[in-house]
Design a protein around this motif. Structure first.
Motif, short mmCIF file in Angstrom:
data_model
loop_
_atom_site.label_atom_id
_atom_site.label_comp_id
_atom_site.label_asym_id
_atom_site.label_seq_id
_atom_site.Cartn_x
_atom_site.Cartn_y
_atom_site.Cartn_z
N ASN A 200 0.82 -1.20 0.00
CA ASN A 200 0.00 0.00 0.00
C ASN A 200 0.86 1.26 0.00
O ASN A 200 0.61 2.20 -0.76
N VAL A 201 1.88 1.27 0.85
CA VAL A 201 2.77 2.44 0.92
C VAL A 201 3.52 2.62 -0.39
O VAL A 201 3.62 3.74 -0.92
N TYR A 202 4.04 1.54 -0.94
CA TYR A 202 4.83 1.62 -2.17
C TYR A 202 3.95 2.06 -3.34
O TYR A 202 4.34 2.90 -4.16
N MET A 203 2.73 1.52 -3.42
CA MET A 203 1.84 1.90 -4.51
C MET A 203 1.46 3.37 -4.40
O MET A 203 1.37 4.08 -5.42
N THR A 204 1.23 3.85 -3.19
CA THR A 204 0.93 5.27 -3.00
C THR A 204 2.05 6.13 -3.57
O THR A 204 1.80 7.11 -4.27
N GLU A 205 3.28 5.75 -3.28
CA GLU A 205 4.43 6.51 -3.76
C GLU A 205 4.57 6.40 -5.28
O GLU A 205 4.85 7.40 -5.96
N LEU A 206 4.37 5.20 -5.82
CA LEU A 206 4.49 5.01 -7.27
C LEU A 206 3.48 5.87 -8.03
O LEU A 206 3.82 6.51 -9.03
N VAL A 207 2.23 5.85 -7.57
CA VAL A 207 1.18 6.59 -8.28
C VAL A 207 1.45 8.09 -8.23
O VAL A 207 1.38 8.78 -9.25
N ARG A 208 1.76 8.60 -7.05
CA ARG A 208 1.97 10.05 -6.93
C ARG A 208 3.20 10.49 -7.70
O ARG A 208 3.19 11.54 -8.36
N ALA A 209 4.27 9.70 -7.62
CA ALA A 209 5.48 10.04 -8.39
C ALA A 209 5.21 9.95 -9.88
O ALA A 209 5.62 10.82 -10.66
#
Length: 324
Positions: A200-209
């Motif tokens: 969840n944390v990694y996907m949040t970062e991937l999407v926003r980046a």
């Protein structure tokens, strides 16, 4: 007199600084609608991965437009090796989408007036997710930068082929889907052990980046494409608002539900047993944001279609910024 001249100068400068009302497309201008993307946009079969019609089918009906769907499964630069072995006409890769479109336009099968045609590009889900960036892949040197460059290259290629009107849709908040949530369970798309909080944390970062990278790339690209009209559509913002304010979007007969899905399949880890699947039927389904653990519901698709149709009809839309 000097004061009046000063006022005129101020208004003249403001006029230069204010975006032109001529930016974008005019009401009634667009008659043809061409799509590129992944399973969120794939209108080539029924029922789709969303459990019914893909959102472009709804948009074509709402706007009385001719739909030409070339969306299949996105860029898939990070797809697992077995997909690379599929025949070229399988349609699972962007490597099919662009060649298929160019082949039809070059051989005269598809003849579209560029002034009356708009192209939507919604790519990213598959390249960020399972068997891709979030889990590792057969392309370890590929990053979120290359993934977003792929989407930009689609726009550039279409422009070079004669297209002039575009809607670039950014990545929706995948961290809000059940698959990438911190409360996820073994499901159709991933039934092995994993750290759901880490995903969840990694996907949040991937999407926003990824969305920020896309925005910067678009800003750099726009000045190099004369006569192009490019809209940036904030899918991320729209789905976040649907998640946070479901009462403004969903009208089913069940309570609003943004954390579950219409068609859920719960697997047992490391087991060959059949999953436990449930499905919500009838008008209750229109209360859900998600159809399954990854895909939007039909009501969500209709909302996307409504908003995109407004853009194509030259109307104001709160989720859209015309860049040129």
């Amino acid at each position: 007199m000097a004061f009046l001249q000063g006022v005129k100068l101020v208004f003249a400068l403001l006029a230069l600084a204010t975006p032109s009302w001529a930016v974008g497309v005019a009401p009634g201008q667009i008659k043809n609608f061409v799509t590129f993307g992944d399973s969120y946009t794939d209108s080539s079969y029924y029922p789709t991965a969303d459990g019914g019609y893909a959102w472009p089918t709804w948009a074509a009906m709402y706007g009385d437009l001719n739909l030409y769907g070339f969306a299949r499964s996105g860029c898939n630069m990070l797809e697992p090796a077995y997909l690379q072995t599929l025949p070229s006409d399988h349609g699972d890769r962007l490597g099919w989408q662009i060649p298929a479109y160019l082949n039809e336009t070059n051989n005269g099968t598809l003849e579209l007036n560029p002034d009356e045609t708009i192209y939507t590009i919604w790519i990213g889900t598959n390249d960020l997710g399972a068997n891709a960036l979030i889990t590792g892949s057969d392309a370890p040197t590929t990053s979120i930068v290359e993934v977003r460059q792929c989407a930009i290259d689609v726009l550039k290629t279409l422009y070079e082929s004669g297209a002039r009107n575009f809607i670039m849709q950014n990545i929706l908040p995948l961290d809000l889907t059940i698959l990438y949530s911190n409360y996820s369970y073994p499901n159709t798309y991933w039934n092995m052990e994993r750290n759901t909080t880490g995903w969840n944390v990694y996907m949040t970062e991937l999407v926003r980046a990824g969305n920020e990278i896309t925005s910067l790339m678009l800003d750099a690209l726009v000045p190099t494409l004369p006569d192009a009209h490019i809209a940036s559509f904030d899918s991320y913002g729209l789905f976040t608002d649907m998640y946070n304010n479901p009462e403004n979007y969903f009208n089913g007969t069940a309570p609003y539900n943004v954390t579950g899905c219409i068609h859920s399949c719960v697997y047992t880890v490391d087991s060959t047993a059949e999953p436990a699947c449930t499905i919500t039927n009838g008008t209750d389904a229109d209360s859900f944001l998600w159809y399954d653990e990854l895909h939007p519901s039909q009501q969500s698709d209709r909302i996307v279609a409504r908003e995109i149709t407004a853009v194509m009809q030259g109307e104001y839309n709160q989720w859209t910024t015309w860049l040129s």
